[in-house]
Design a protein around this motif. Sequence first.
Motif, mmCIF file in Angstrom:
data_model
loop_
_atom_site.group_PDB
_atom_site.id
_atom_site.type_symbol
_atom_site.label_atom_id
_atom_site.label_comp_id
_atom_site.label_asym_id
_atom_site.label_seq_id
_atom_site.Cartn_x
_atom_site.Cartn_y
_atom_site.Cartn_z
ATOM 1 N N PHE A 172 -51.312 105.222 53.542
ATOM 2 C CA PHE A 172 -52.541 106.052 53.382
ATOM 3 C C PHE A 172 -53.548 106.148 54.152
ATOM 4 N N ILE A 173 -53.074 106.189 55.543
ATOM 5 C CA ILE A 173 -53.769 107.071 56.241
ATOM 6 C C ILE A 173 -54.008 108.985 56.754
ATOM 7 N N GLU A 174 -52.604 108.913 56.380
ATOM 8 C CA GLU A 174 -52.526 110.550 56.742
ATOM 9 C C GLU A 174 -52.423 111.528 55.094
ATOM 10 N N PRO A 175 -52.947 112.604 55.276
ATOM 11 C CA PRO A 175 -53.360 113.083 54.191
ATOM 12 C C PRO A 175 -52.061 114.245 53.326
ATOM 13 N N LEU A 176 -51.654 113.688 52.298
ATOM 14 C CA LEU A 176 -50.962 114.860 51.361
ATOM 15 C C LEU A 176 -50.497 115.669 52.143
ATOM 16 N N ARG A 177 -49.063 116.289 52.573
ATOM 17 C CA ARG A 177 -49.083 117.996 53.164
ATOM 18 C C ARG A 177 -48.946 118.197 51.661
ATOM 19 N N ILE A 178 -49.664 119.749 51.516
ATOM 20 C CA ILE A 178 -49.445 120.450 50.696
ATOM 21 C C ILE A 178 -48.926 121.576 51.049
ATOM 22 N N PRO A 179 -48.143 122.266 50.110
ATOM 23 C CA PRO A 179 -46.943 123.193 50.933
ATOM 24 C C PRO A 179 -47.628 124.575 51.202
ATOM 25 N N GLY A 180 -47.988 124.584 51.873
ATOM 26 C CA GLY A 180 -48.316 125.453 53.390
ATOM 27 C C GLY A 180 -47.635 126.658 54.049
ATOM 28 N N ARG A 181 -47.669 127.218 55.250
ATOM 29 C CA ARG A 181 -47.169 128.454 55.366
ATOM 30 C C ARG A 181 -46.460 128.492 56.324
ATOM 31 N N GLU A 182 -45.850 127.440 57.161
ATOM 32 C CA GLU A 182 -44.906 126.848 57.964
ATOM 33 C C GLU A 182 -45.093 125.405 58.247
ATOM 34 N N GLY A 183 -43.182 125.269 59.052
ATOM 35 C CA GLY A 183 -43.317 123.969 58.600
ATOM 36 C C GLY A 183 -42.602 123.262 57.335
ATOM 37 N N LEU A 184 -42.461 121.701 58.017
ATOM 38 C CA LEU A 184 -41.677 121.421 56.186
ATOM 39 C C LEU A 184 -42.342 121.584 55.128
ATOM 40 N N VAL A 241 -34.232 115.094 61.784
ATOM 41 C CA VAL A 241 -33.972 115.749 59.921
ATOM 42 C C VAL A 241 -33.655 117.254 59.823
ATOM 43 N N TRP A 242 -32.226 116.546 59.061
ATOM 44 C CA TRP A 242 -31.602 117.186 58.980
ATOM 45 C C TRP A 242 -32.547 118.703 57.635
ATOM 46 N N HIS A 243 -32.214 119.795 58.189
ATOM 47 C CA HIS A 243 -33.237 120.828 57.161
ATOM 48 C C HIS A 243 -32.867 122.398 57.077
ATOM 49 N N TYR A 244 -33.086 122.546 55.972
ATOM 50 C CA TYR A 244 -32.784 123.882 55.917
ATOM 51 C C TYR A 244 -33.984 124.809 56.445
ATOM 52 N N ALA A 245 -33.570 125.600 57.731
ATOM 53 C CA ALA A 245 -34.749 126.330 58.106
ATOM 54 C C ALA A 245 -34.635 127.182 58.039
ATOM 55 N N ALA A 246 -35.548 128.671 57.535
ATOM 56 C CA ALA A 246 -35.547 129.362 56.963
ATOM 57 C C ALA A 246 -36.859 130.463 58.643
ATOM 58 N N GLU A 247 -36.245 131.631 58.045
ATOM 59 C CA GLU A 247 -38.063 132.078 58.956
ATOM 60 C C GLU A 247 -38.723 133.570 57.800
ATOM 61 N N HIS A 248 -39.933 133.209 57.935
ATOM 62 C CA HIS A 248 -39.548 134.671 57.622
ATOM 63 C C HIS A 248 -41.434 135.182 57.875
ATOM 64 N N GLU A 249 -41.585 136.325 58.247
ATOM 65 C CA GLU A 249 -42.091 137.303 58.909
ATOM 66 C C GLU A 249 -43.416 136.255 59.779
ATOM 67 N N GLY A 250 -42.112 135.819 61.042
ATOM 68 C CA GLY A 250 -42.728 134.928 61.969
ATOM 69 C C GLY A 250 -42.533 133.779 61.792
ATOM 70 N N ARG A 251 -42.630 133.111 61.238
ATOM 71 C CA ARG A 251 -42.705 131.855 60.711
ATOM 72 C C ARG A 251 -42.214 130.628 60.697
ATOM 73 N N ARG A 252 -41.765 129.444 61.250
ATOM 74 C CA ARG A 252 -40.092 128.608 60.694
ATOM 75 C C ARG A 252 -40.641 127.762 59.848
ATOM 76 N N LEU A 253 -39.717 127.953 58.844
ATOM 77 C CA LEU A 253 -40.079 126.802 57.374
ATOM 78 C C LEU A 253 -39.227 125.598 57.219
#
Length: 546
Positions: free
Chosen positions: A54-66, A95-107
């Motif tokens: 409980f020291i890290e804030p919850l990740r809120i889906p944003g524009r980049e990253g996981l 982390v094995w993941h599905y990577a995407a690129e959109h408008e220069g951003r990496r997701l």
Amino acid sequence: MTDTQRRRLLTALAAAAGVAAAAPFAWRQLRGGTRTAASTASVAAPAASPAQRFIEPLRIPGREGLMAELPLSRAGTLTAQASRFQVLAGADTEVWHYAAEHEGRRLANPLLRARRGEAIDLQLHNRLTEVTTVHWHGLALDEANDGSGLHPLPAGAHQRIRYTVRDRAGLYWYHAHPHHRTGRQLQMGLAGLLMVEDEEELALRERLGLAWGERDLPLMLADKQVDAGNAITYKDCADDWIGNRMLVNWTPEPYLDVVPGLYRFRIANVCNARMLRPAFVHDGQPLPMQLLGVDGGLLAQPWPMDDLFLAPAQRVDVLVDFGGIAAGEHVMLRSLDYAAMENEDESGAFAGDPIADHPGAVPMGGALDIMQLRVQAGDGVPLHRAFDALPARLAELPALPDTAGWPVRDLRLRMDSEGRWFINDWNFNDTGHEPVFSVRRGSREIWELRNAMTSMPHPIHLHGFPFRVLSRAISPPDVRGRAVAEGGRGPQDMGYCDTVVVWPGEVVRIAIDFSQPFTGTQRYMLHCHNLEHEDMGMMLTFAVTD
Ligand code: C2O
Ligand code: CU
């Protein structure tokens, strides 16, 4: 337990002890000697210490990253690959993941959003060193685009995926599904959420006035077994892969600052095997929730609940009111303890989960703190007190069909004396992709899922066709006590489901309409979504034909 059942268990134990070394799919849930030896050999138990939680804030889906947001129609190419991310304090984690690129951003593992009726056209590129797939869990697709293990994509290859999203609005998800590798690939991270929206959903959102990303949030829950170097670990042919760290939106044991008002959470259980029993606990008491939706979207009406069972692959849409809580106080999103009923046997021989492979993990059914909600002062924030804003009717949900005269198909869930899981006499390692039965397109059937008494809870998932739960019988007390409708159905049985839990001893009837806009033979899978059971063959292929 009858004497016959006890004798069978003892025979099973003896048989399993004999074959454990030789048979690749032997039951590894041996207790006693083997377990003690394994646990003394295990190294550091890197569970989250109280100071780490409980020291890290919850990740809120944003524009980049996981978990960044991405319209599914613009996904372009999803690339299955491995990279390192900062997930836990200290070393990066592969982390094995599905990577995407959109408008220069990496997701990575984007939170995909789609409108009902939208046409999708994307590429899957496999940059792993093994086969993979992307399965659209809960969507009613044709075989070629379903992404089940029927069409694994080899390492290095591409595949075009094209479909129309015909499904009701709701929270769906996507994940890897190559046979024998599903458990490993999900544990390593290959999974993300898919939010389908339509007019009805958007109207409800408008009416509730809870801003998406602020007071309307996805919570993707996944436990991972992490070693002292922050690496996610997995062992093929292991039993239930439970973990020592609980990630919410890829944040370990996070906190979330909340205003004292109404929140809407879309909760998905993306664990390999861990059944959860989520509740929002304040002052030792669960806060009342309203259940708005399940796997296949909104229910006809909200149902009040204090806690619920959320099995691997299931989703719920709930409203929680922090309105009466003073600023500075905390609420815990906790998985309450429950009777795990794993091969229940009073001798103790089958009790508990083998912790040897999971140092630091809370055993199956144990209470688990997931996320802390810190109530802030609410000045100036428009608040909903209680659940007044809720319309009595949430959505147009077709009534339960009149199933008189529908054929009934029996499906027994069981384990044999060697510890292999079966659906009737089928184990996927024997039957493979060969359909074990066919159904006529457009026909309607009742499937009766019957779990053995000495068994485990199995979350059974059907590809291709959302279904309705008709009835539950011989349910354990904690399930029976939740019934709100005839047929012993609980609130979570009141909508369209794609995954249903069948508890030990239970008989669950589901109604399936095999209508679909596709032609020719289409093959689908039915399996347990405890992924270790699935990989051990608790899965079958069936065909839908003209
Ligand atoms: Cu979520 Cu066949 O799987
Ligand atoms: Cu199972």
